[in-house]
Write a protein that holds these residues in place. Structure first.
Motif, short mmCIF file in Angstrom:
data_model
loop_
_atom_site.label_atom_id
_atom_site.label_comp_id
_atom_site.label_asym_id
_atom_site.label_seq_id
_atom_site.Cartn_x
_atom_site.Cartn_y
_atom_site.Cartn_z
N ALA A 270 0.85 -1.19 0.00
CA ALA A 270 0.00 0.00 0.00
C ALA A 270 0.89 1.24 0.00
CB ALA A 270 -0.92 0.01 1.22
N VAL A 271 0.65 2.15 -0.94
CA VAL A 271 1.47 3.35 -1.10
C VAL A 271 0.57 4.58 -1.04
CG1 VAL A 271 3.14 4.56 -2.54
CG2 VAL A 271 3.06 2.06 -2.58
N ASN A 272 0.84 5.46 -0.12
CA ASN A 272 0.10 6.73 0.01
C ASN A 272 -1.40 6.54 0.18
OD1 ASN A 272 2.48 8.25 -0.32
ND2 ASN A 272 2.26 8.29 -2.55
N LEU B 114 -2.04 4.02 -3.96
CA LEU B 114 -1.99 2.78 -4.74
C LEU B 114 -2.03 1.59 -3.80
CD1 LEU B 114 -1.50 1.22 -7.44
CD2 LEU B 114 0.95 1.39 -6.93
N PHE B 115 -2.92 0.65 -4.09
CA PHE B 115 -2.98 -0.62 -3.35
C PHE B 115 -2.69 -1.73 -4.34
CE2 PHE B 115 -4.75 -4.38 -1.48
CZ PHE B 115 -4.61 -4.21 -0.11
N ARG B 116 -1.63 -2.50 -4.05
CA ARG B 116 -1.17 -3.54 -4.98
C ARG B 116 -1.27 -4.92 -4.33
NH1 ARG B 116 3.92 -6.13 -6.35
NH2 ARG B 116 5.01 -4.95 -4.73
N PRO B 117 -2.24 -5.74 -4.71
CA PRO B 117 -2.25 -7.12 -4.24
C PRO B 117 -1.04 -7.87 -4.80
CG PRO B 117 -4.40 -6.50 -5.13
CD PRO B 117 -3.43 -5.43 -5.54
N ILE B 118 -0.32 -8.55 -3.94
CA ILE B 118 0.79 -9.42 -4.37
C ILE B 118 0.31 -10.85 -4.44
CG2 ILE B 118 3.11 -10.25 -3.80
CD1 ILE B 118 3.58 -7.53 -2.41
N THR B 119 -0.55 -11.23 -3.51
CA THR B 119 -1.25 -12.51 -3.63
C THR B 119 -2.63 -12.24 -4.22
OG1 THR B 119 -1.98 -12.32 -1.32
CG2 THR B 119 -0.08 -13.73 -1.76
N LEU B 120 -2.92 -12.89 -5.33
CA LEU B 120 -4.26 -12.77 -5.92
C LEU B 120 -5.20 -13.82 -5.34
CD1 LEU B 120 -3.24 -12.04 -9.62
CD2 LEU B 120 -3.62 -10.45 -7.72
N PHE B 121 -4.66 -14.97 -4.96
CA PHE B 121 -5.29 -15.85 -3.97
C PHE B 121 -4.21 -16.24 -2.99
CE2 PHE B 121 -6.29 -19.72 -1.80
CZ PHE B 121 -7.56 -19.44 -1.32
N PRO B 122 -4.40 -15.92 -1.69
CA PRO B 122 -5.58 -15.27 -1.12
C PRO B 122 -5.62 -13.78 -1.44
CG PRO B 122 -3.95 -15.64 0.57
CD PRO B 122 -3.41 -16.31 -0.64
N PHE B 123 -6.81 -13.28 -1.73
CA PHE B 123 -6.98 -11.87 -2.07
C PHE B 123 -7.14 -11.07 -0.78
CE2 PHE B 123 -9.31 -8.13 -3.66
CZ PHE B 123 -8.52 -7.81 -4.75
N PRO B 124 -6.56 -9.87 -0.73
CA PRO B 124 -6.61 -9.05 0.49
C PRO B 124 -7.95 -8.33 0.69
CG PRO B 124 -5.33 -7.92 -1.18
CD PRO B 124 -5.66 -9.28 -1.76
N TYR B 125 -9.02 -9.11 0.79
CA TYR B 125 -10.36 -8.53 0.95
C TYR B 125 -10.44 -7.60 2.16
CZ TYR B 125 -12.16 -11.95 -2.44
OH TYR B 125 -12.40 -12.68 -3.57
N LEU C 142 -10.00 0.22 4.12
CA LEU C 142 -9.77 1.53 3.53
C LEU C 142 -11.06 2.25 3.17
CD1 LEU C 142 -6.78 0.65 1.16
CD2 LEU C 142 -6.68 1.72 3.42
N THR C 143 -12.20 1.61 3.40
CA THR C 143 -13.49 2.23 3.02
C THR C 143 -14.06 3.10 4.13
OG1 THR C 143 -14.78 0.35 3.86
CG2 THR C 143 -14.03 0.24 1.57
N ASP C 144 -13.44 3.12 5.30
CA ASP C 144 -14.03 3.82 6.44
C ASP C 144 -14.20 5.31 6.22
OD1 ASP C 144 -14.08 1.40 7.72
OD2 ASP C 144 -12.25 1.73 8.87
#
Length: 349
Positions: free
Chosen positions: A241-243, A277-288, A294-296
């Motif tokens: 996660a960046v910025n 920028l949010f970058r998933p590195i694992t697509l499974f498991p996905f960082p749900y 981050l929606t708060d």
């Protein structure tokens, strides 16, 4: 510290695999991943391993099944349509709980498509392209260094969970040359492969199978697999996660699209626009859960992919209706430029 070397992404994967103890490779030529079998063809015998150019992708994945069943660290690689042909074998590997590493250097599709980079195999990789209830652990590298690092990690996680692991990369990263620090491989403490078919002199024979005909037998096997996938979800989520802390808009992207999005984010930040920028590195498991957190503050999300919209569905599941989610993509092997992402995000901001 080891000196940096300039290396192509595909070659980094091949070198890292051998460094991590891969001693069996079977594959079949297809662009844009051909540097992997090319390198393996001469380096694997030099390392005391076995290289086989199989007669087909189907043959290659089944050869990997056999080597993995014998307890050998085994790998195959291909590109999109070739990976499609391997799907039955991937289901067999997962069902038999056999560790193996699969490299998909994605190209444009559907069909034979073209040889340009793409990210259109996301669904196939993370939702299970083959039959039955199974999952692969799927890594999405961002640069050549991660092509090296995640390939090494893939062999360890495959052995730890007795599960096939996929590196989901693409034709751009595969062909790209970048500086790499070739870190030395150190094997962690892993479970002994007491299940392997290594000959049964002096012990009870091992049996590896995926056919279960007795009442409830297959359901019980699936329950065991489900528990394993639950553990993977709890322990193996990776992201960058960046910025994002002060961001009004979070761009979500993986692999090469994340690099493009990072350039756009940097330009937007220079203009005072709070974009992360949010970058998933694992697509499974996905960082749900990590995206949900981050929606708060009511942020907006923009998903950027080199496809017609695939990971965006998982991002929408993650935010669970709490935030607006927008999508920008290019498909069929078309490569977006940072200014395209910049313009799209600017209109939403």
């Amino acid at each position: 510290m080891t000196d940096k070397v300039l290396i192509k992404g595909n070659e980094a994967v091949a070198k890292a695999a051998i460094e991590a103890g891969c001693r069996f490779y079977a594959g079949y030529p297809i662009t844009p991943q051909n540097e992997i079998p090319e390198y393996m063809s001469f380096a694997m015998p030099e390392s005391g391993g076995v290289f086989i150019q199989a007669e087909s992708e189907i043959a290659a994945i089944n050869m990997v099944y056999g080597a993995a069943a014998a307890g050998v660290r085994a790998m195959t690689s291909s590109s999109s349509p070739g990976i499609s042909l391997k799907q039955e074998g991937l289901s067999f590997l997962a069902g038999a709980e056999l560790p193996a590493v699969i490299i998909n250097v994605q190209r444009g599709g559907p069909g034979l498509g073209n040889i340009s980079g793409s990210q259109a195999d996301y669904f196939q990789a993370v939702k299970g392209g083959g039959h039955g209830d199974y999952k692969l652990l799927v890594y999405a590298p961002y640069n050549v260094q991660e092509m090296w690092d995640l390939t090494m990690l893939a062999f360890d996680k495959a052995d730890l969970y007795r599960n096939p692991v996929m590196i989901l990369t693409d034709g751009i990263l595969g062909q790209m040359m970048e500086p790499l620090i070739p870190t030395r491989y150190v094997m962690p403490q892993l479970p002994e492969k007491s299940w392997a078919l290594t000959g049964c002199k002096g012990r009870m024979p091992n049996v590896i199978r995926t056919l279960y005909m007795n009442d409830d037998e297959l359901e019980n096997v699936n329950k065991i697999l489900s528990e394993k996938y639950k553990t993977i979800k709890e322990k193996e989520v990776r992201f960058e996660a960046v910025n994002v802390e002060d961001a009004d808009i979070v761009v979500v992207a993986f692999g090469i699209a994340a690099r493009i999005a990072h350039s756009a984010m940097t330009a937007l930040r220079k203009e005072g626009k709070k974009v992360g920028l949010f970058r998933p590195i694992t697509l499974f498991p996905f960082p749900y859960d990590d995206i949900l957190s981050l929606t708060d503050t009511g942020r907006k999300f923009v998903v950027v992919e080199l496809n017609s919209g695939q990971m965006v569905e998982d991002v929408r599941l993650s935010v669970n209706g709490r935030s607006d989610v927008f999508f920008y993509g290019r498909s069929g092997g078309a490569i977006m430029k940072p200014n395209e992402v910049y313009d799209f995000v600017s209109k939403i901001y």
